[in-house]
Design a protein around this motif. Sequence first.
Motif, PDB file in Angstrom:
ATOM      1  N   ILE A  83       0.871  -1.181   0.122  1.00 28.54           N
ATOM      2  CA  ILE A  83      -0.036   0.063   0.099  1.00 28.54           C
ATOM      3  C   ILE A  83       0.943   1.297   0.015  1.00 28.54           C
ATOM      4  O   ILE A  83       0.636   2.266  -0.722  1.00 28.54           O
ATOM      5  CB  ILE A  83      -0.903   0.057   1.249  1.00 28.54           C
ATOM      6  CG1 ILE A  83      -1.868  -1.234   1.052  1.00 28.54           C
ATOM      7  CG2 ILE A  83      -1.625   1.276   1.274  1.00 28.54           C
ATOM      8  CD1 ILE A  83      -2.970  -1.326   2.045  1.00 28.54           C
ATOM      9  N   MET A  84       1.875   1.369   0.769  1.00 27.11           N
ATOM     10  CA  MET A  84       3.023   2.558   0.833  1.00 27.11           C
ATOM     11  C   MET A  84       3.568   2.684  -0.555  1.00 27.11           C
ATOM     12  O   MET A  84       3.720   3.528  -1.079  1.00 27.11           O
ATOM     13  CB  MET A  84       3.911   2.239   1.876  1.00 27.11           C
ATOM     14  CG  MET A  84       3.291   2.130   3.399  1.00 27.11           C
ATOM     15  SD  MET A  84       2.601   3.849   3.816  1.00 27.11           S
ATOM     16  CE  MET A  84       0.891   3.228   3.606  1.00 27.11           C
ATOM     17  N   LEU A  85       3.842   1.716  -1.076  1.00 30.35           N
ATOM     18  CA  LEU A  85       4.505   1.763  -2.453  1.00 30.35           C
ATOM     19  C   LEU A  85       3.494   2.157  -3.487  1.00 30.35           C
ATOM     20  O   LEU A  85       3.805   3.330  -4.265  1.00 30.35           O
ATOM     21  CB  LEU A  85       4.816   0.427  -2.994  1.00 30.35           C
ATOM     22  CG  LEU A  85       6.258  -0.006  -2.154  1.00 30.35           C
ATOM     23  CD1 LEU A  85       6.903  -1.494  -2.639  1.00 30.35           C
ATOM     24  CD2 LEU A  85       7.401   0.601  -2.374  1.00 30.35           C
ATOM     25  N   ILE A  86       2.239   1.771  -3.424  1.00 23.42           N
ATOM     26  CA  ILE A  86       1.290   2.362  -4.189  1.00 23.42           C
ATOM     27  C   ILE A  86       0.906   3.736  -4.116  1.00 23.42           C
ATOM     28  O   ILE A  86       0.797   4.484  -5.110  1.00 23.42           O
ATOM     29  CB  ILE A  86      -0.010   1.622  -3.921  1.00 23.42           C
ATOM     30  CG1 ILE A  86       0.110   0.108  -4.734  1.00 23.42           C
ATOM     31  CG2 ILE A  86      -1.226   2.413  -4.833  1.00 23.42           C
ATOM     32  CD1 ILE A  86      -1.131  -0.906  -4.369  1.00 23.42           C
ATOM     33  N   LEU A  87       0.871   4.320  -2.766  1.00 28.69           N
ATOM     34  CA  LEU A  87       0.716   5.530  -2.741  1.00 28.69           C
ATOM     35  C   LEU A  87       1.879   6.560  -3.020  1.00 28.69           C
ATOM     36  O   LEU A  87       1.502   7.570  -3.621  1.00 28.69           O
ATOM     37  CB  LEU A  87       0.413   5.767  -1.073  1.00 28.69           C
ATOM     38  CG  LEU A  87      -0.708   5.365  -0.535  1.00 28.69           C
ATOM     39  CD1 LEU A  87      -0.669   5.347   1.085  1.00 28.69           C
ATOM     40  CD2 LEU A  87      -1.943   6.041  -0.960  1.00 28.69           C
ATOM     41  N   LEU A  88       3.026   6.231  -2.985  1.00 29.22           N
ATOM     42  CA  LEU A  88       4.117   6.719  -3.333  1.00 29.22           C
ATOM     43  C   LEU A  88       4.529   6.763  -4.889  1.00 29.22           C
ATOM     44  O   LEU A  88       4.543   8.036  -5.555  1.00 29.22           O
ATOM     45  CB  LEU A  88       5.514   6.171  -2.797  1.00 29.22           C
ATOM     46  CG  LEU A  88       6.773   6.823  -2.886  1.00 29.22           C
ATOM     47  CD1 LEU A  88       6.825   8.620  -2.608  1.00 29.22           C
ATOM     48  CD2 LEU A  88       7.920   6.349  -2.313  1.00 29.22           C
TER      49      LEU A  88
END
Length: 305
Positions: A148-153
Amino acid sequence: MGKYVFKSLLQIIPVLFIVSLIVFVLVRVTGDPVALMLPETATAEDRAVLTQALGLDQPLYTQYVKFLGNAIQGDFGQSFRYGQPALELVLERLPASFELAAAAMFFAVLMAVPLGVISAVKRNTFTDLLISGISVIGKAMPNFWMGIMLILLFSVMLGVLPVSGRGGLSHLILPAFTLGVGLAAQMTRLIRSSMLEILNQDYIRTARSKGLGRLTVIVRHAFRNGLIPVVTIMSLQFTSLIGGTLITETVFSWPGLGQLLVVAVNTHDMAIVQAAVFVIALIVVLVNILTDVSYRLLDPRIKYD
């Protein structure tokens, strides 16, 4: 070696027989597939007709003999959810799982090998402590949170990588990196421990006393012998990635085998469960044989009788 490989291939037959028997029994004692396939308005006559059509009115041993005979021919039955042959569905999803597992393993090796070797060579220094700390953090981060963090970034904020789906290389980067981070953390610690043990061996001190350069000793002598436990963990992790990457596949909508298998379990789609487990078991056995062969290539002292 050839004789050992031949014997190992022959062992596939009893292994798959045992796996098929266990899965066949467990699938049938965990619920009633007829109740799941029919609507709530179905009559007792509808249930009887479907039960007879599926052969579920016969004794278990008769069902198993029939199932085994069909499985040998590659027929695991029809999926009632998708309306297609179960093995066909499994084989359709298998390339996606292989692709994701191979890419994740590539990222893991790319990160773990240099970090593990440097950590061992720089033992008890700030560099070693830093790499060890990063490894602990990488292992502690849940895959779903990392994804999820990679998608957001990279997808939402920067817009440089796609959010989900399977397509080109850009679609593979985020899910593969998400899986690779945890593997890299585990492999880094293992490589460090293995290298520390190898670097204290007598033949390493002998190589140094002969005037060989530090890099030559580490790369040509220590690293190769330190790879054996790493190859073991790689084989174990690769087989688990083939059928067990559900969370990552769900976060990135990756159409792999793990997602298909879990949906089949939840809907009691017996045909897919049996076909998927059978294929995964075959992959595990073949990977184990390849792992044993790689031991012999890495260390000629290892003999197989």
